[in-house]
Scaffold this active site. Structure first.
Site, short mmCIF file in Angstrom:
data_model
loop_
_atom_site.label_atom_id
_atom_site.label_comp_id
_atom_site.label_asym_id
_atom_site.label_seq_id
_atom_site.Cartn_x
_atom_site.Cartn_y
_atom_site.Cartn_z
N LYS A 169 0.89 -1.17 0.00
CA LYS A 169 0.00 0.00 0.00
C LYS A 169 0.93 1.21 0.00
CE LYS A 169 -1.94 3.04 1.96
NZ LYS A 169 -1.67 4.43 1.54
N GLU A 244 9.50 1.84 10.85
CA GLU A 244 10.50 2.89 10.62
C GLU A 244 9.76 4.21 10.69
OE1 GLU A 244 13.69 2.53 10.26
OE2 GLU A 244 13.88 0.39 9.87
N CYS A 278 13.47 11.47 7.10
CA CYS A 278 13.28 11.05 8.49
C CYS A 278 14.53 11.23 9.32
CB CYS A 278 12.82 9.60 8.51
SG CYS A 278 13.88 8.53 7.52
N GLU A 378 8.74 16.55 15.26
CA GLU A 378 9.23 16.44 13.89
C GLU A 378 8.45 17.43 13.02
OE1 GLU A 378 8.20 12.97 11.48
OE2 GLU A 378 10.34 12.72 11.08
P1 NAD Z 1 2.00 8.65 7.33
O1 NAD Z 1 2.14 7.86 8.59
O2 NAD Z 1 0.96 9.69 7.28
O3 NAD Z 1 1.70 7.68 6.11
C1 NAD Z 1 2.53 6.59 5.82
C2 NAD Z 1 1.68 5.50 5.19
O4 NAD Z 1 0.76 5.02 6.16
C3 NAD Z 1 0.87 5.97 3.99
O5 NAD Z 1 0.89 4.97 3.00
C4 NAD Z 1 -0.52 6.13 4.59
O6 NAD Z 1 -1.55 6.00 3.65
C5 NAD Z 1 -0.54 4.99 5.59
N1 NAD Z 1 -1.54 5.16 6.65
C6 NAD Z 1 -2.02 6.31 7.17
N2 NAD Z 1 -2.96 6.04 8.10
C7 NAD Z 1 -3.05 4.69 8.20
C8 NAD Z 1 -3.86 3.80 8.98
N3 NAD Z 1 -4.75 4.26 9.85
N4 NAD Z 1 -3.69 2.48 8.82
C9 NAD Z 1 -2.79 2.00 7.93
N5 NAD Z 1 -2.03 2.79 7.14
C10 NAD Z 1 -2.15 4.12 7.27
O7 NAD Z 1 3.45 9.23 7.02
P2 NAD Z 1 3.84 10.20 5.79
O8 NAD Z 1 3.33 11.55 6.14
O9 NAD Z 1 3.49 9.58 4.51
O10 NAD Z 1 5.44 10.19 5.89
C11 NAD Z 1 6.16 11.02 6.69
C12 NAD Z 1 6.60 10.30 7.96
O11 NAD Z 1 7.37 9.15 7.62
C13 NAD Z 1 7.54 11.14 8.79
O12 NAD Z 1 7.17 11.04 10.15
C14 NAD Z 1 8.89 10.51 8.58
O13 NAD Z 1 9.81 10.71 9.60
C15 NAD Z 1 8.54 9.08 8.41
N6 NAD Z 1 9.62 8.36 7.71
C16 NAD Z 1 10.39 7.48 8.41
C17 NAD Z 1 11.43 6.82 7.77
C18 NAD Z 1 12.30 5.85 8.50
O14 NAD Z 1 12.96 5.06 7.84
N7 NAD Z 1 12.34 5.87 9.81
C19 NAD Z 1 11.67 7.05 6.42
C20 NAD Z 1 10.86 7.96 5.75
C21 NAD Z 1 9.82 8.60 6.41
#
Ligand code: NAD
Length: 471
Positions: A169, A244, A278, A378
């Site tokens: 997804k 992550e 991140c 963040e």
């Molecule tokens: P997000 O959590 O909003 O979304 C990530 C994914 O989760 C998307 O595909 C989204 O559709 C899905 N999602 C959202 N709600 C959900 C639910 N209720 N159930 C299941 N899936 C759901 O994050 P984002 O805004 O897309 O990305 C930014 C975040 O990602 C930042 O906090 C960043 O630090 C983190 N990030 C971490 C790493 C790492 O390796 N640690 C790498 C890149 C980004």
């Protein structure tokens, strides 16, 4: 406009005629693609396909799996320029960097697995037992928007290598490279049902994926907020999770460091991909005697960065990936001013001439209170917090003083001293005097930054169960 009203399920492109989600170009806000806002039933079909494919895929030989990964590697190389261009437009990373990182890292990571897999011991002897490493089952992969293909590849390649089947997804903000990946895998010898892609909103199809009993593991990259929901859902069914998540990483510049080079290294890292990384070093910890000079150096770099269209080779900083993200970052910049931090460069107003897109001025705050919200939360935009400290112990305490622990850095003219300080940082990786990123090293977080590791053998082992045959 790229019409992608379809999902990839059981080796077929399945047309979608329901609601769709628009994908925007950050430079001008224009719609560049459309993907399905799929429903729960569609996600269930994909999970059923992955479940049906598991038994035979899990029993394939390692050679068969390596062959598919080699075909995938060739496909990624062949389509690298298109991948770079797609991500530059969707996410906003300048094209040259997007070529090196957004298209280059997936190729590099795949290579590291191709190098490692032939010698990886999928079984070993321990006393009178043969210990076998078996695939965990159907894996749900959920990914964010900032490095959209890279984060997918870090899951898909080791999961395939382990013998797992997958439902992906991708982020609804930057989903197009997941389609490129599905097209590439469709052209390989991968059996139908082993890899599936369903696009849609997290609250609907993501929710179905994390709660479905046939899914035995969720591998997630994204925000700590969503990671929480996944950890709760997984607990109900004892699913394996690899999370992550976010970060608020600190760079400790010790008093004996080359100030100019350390500030430059920290600031460049902080604003890469417009701060949507991140591991971004968003807190710069500087001895109080060097604080003002550090602010001056960072401010001058920020003011000198050329903002603009990521497809223009001269652009150093592109827009943010979405209007929502731009609004969040602007809110934090206003909050920083309210909290009393000193605005050294940037600010909440749109950069001149760029008000149509999702641009934010690279912003530097000085004299930031380490307990203030801008230093604790963040922001995920090009915003640097410069924090003064008096002693090395205080610097370490401040560095460790957030809920996160994903990355960090230490600068000193004494490498051993820098290593000693790095060893006290409660974080998954530390860049010591600008050490290079290593795709063979484990990557992941302490605390609210994550559970589990990606890259190399650590990434593979997340997808393996352990079975002991007592002989
Ligand atoms: P997000 O959590 O909003 O979304 C990530 C994914 O989760 C998307 O595909 C989204 O559709 C899905 N999602 C959202 N709600 C959900 C639910 N209720 N159930 C299941 N899936 C759901 O994050 P984002 O805004 O897309 O990305 C930014 C975040 O990602 C930042 O906090 C960043 O630090 C983190 N990030 C971490 C790493 C790492 O390796 N640690 C790498 C890149 C980004």
């Amino acid at each position: 406009m790229n019409d992608l009203s379809k999902n990839y399920i059981n080796g077929q492109w399945v047309d979608w005629s329901g609601d769709t989600i628009e994908v925007h170009e950050g430079t001008n806000g224009e719609v560049i693609a459309r993907v399905p806002s799929s429903d729960r039933a569609t996600m269930e079909q994909a999970i059923d396909a992955a479940d049906a494919a598991f038994e035979s895929w899990s029993e394939t030989t390692l050679d068969d799996r390596i062959k598919v990964i080699r075909q995938l590697h060739a496909g990624l190389k062949g389509r690298a320029p298109e991948i770079a261009q797609t991500v530059a437009r969707e996410v906003g990373m300048p094209i040259k960097l997007a070529g090196m990182i957004q298209a280059g890292m997936p190729i590099k990571v795949t290579e590291t697995y191709l190098d490692m897999l032939p010698d990886y011991p999928f079984s070993e002897q321990s006393g009178n037992s043969e210990v076998q490493y078996a695939p965990v089952g159907v894996v749900g992969c959920i990914t964010p928007w900032n490095y959209p293909l890279h984060q997918v590849i870090l899951k898909v390649v080791p999961a395939l290598a382990a013998g797992c089947t997958i439902v992906l997804k991708p982020s609804e903000v930057s989903p197009q490279t997941a389609y490129i990946l599905a097209e590439i895998l469709d052209g390989t010898d991968l059996p139908k049902g082993v890899f599936n892609v369903v696009c849609g909103h997290g609250q609907e199809v993501g929710d179905t994926l994390i709660k479905h009993p046939k899914v035995r593991m969720v591998s997630f990259t994204g925000s700590t907020r969503t990671g929480h929901l996944i950890a709760h859902a997984a607990a109900d069914d004892f699913k394996r999770i690899a999370l992550e998540m976010g970060g608020k990483s600190a760079s400790i510049i010790l008093p004996d460091a080359d100030l100019e080079a350390s500030v430059k290294g920290t600031f460049t890292n902080c604003v890469m991909n417009s701060g949507q990384t991140c591991t971004a070093l968003t807190r710069m910890l500087v001895h109080k005697d060097h604080h003002d000079q550090a602010c001056e150096i960072a401010g001058a770099i920020a003011n000198g960065l050329k903002l603009g269209d990521p497809l223009d080779e001269n652009t150093r900083l592109g827009p943010l990936a979405s209007a929502d993200q731009r609004d969040i970052v602007v809110k934090y910049i206003k909050l920083g001013i309210e909290e009393g931090a000193r605005l050294v460069a940037g600010g909440p107003d749109a950069p001149e001439g760029l008000d149509k897109g999702y641009f934010v001025k690279p912003t530097v705050f000085g004299n930031v209170d380490p307990s203030s919200r801008i230093a604790q939360e963040e922001i995920f935009g090009p915003v640097m917090c410069v924090i003064p400290y008096e002693t090395e112990e205080e610097a370490i305490r401040i560095a460790n003083g957030t809920a996160y622990g994903l990355s960090g850095a230490v600068f000193s003219s004494d490498q051993e001293r820098a290593k000693k300080v790095a060893g006290k940082m409660r974080t998954g990786q530390v860049f010591v005097n600008g050490g290079a990123f290593n795709p063979l090293a484990p990557f992941g977080g302490f605390g609210h930054s994550g559970i589990g590791r990606e890259f190399g053998k650590w990434g593979l082992e997340e997808f393996l169960e352990v079975r002991a045959l007592q002989l």
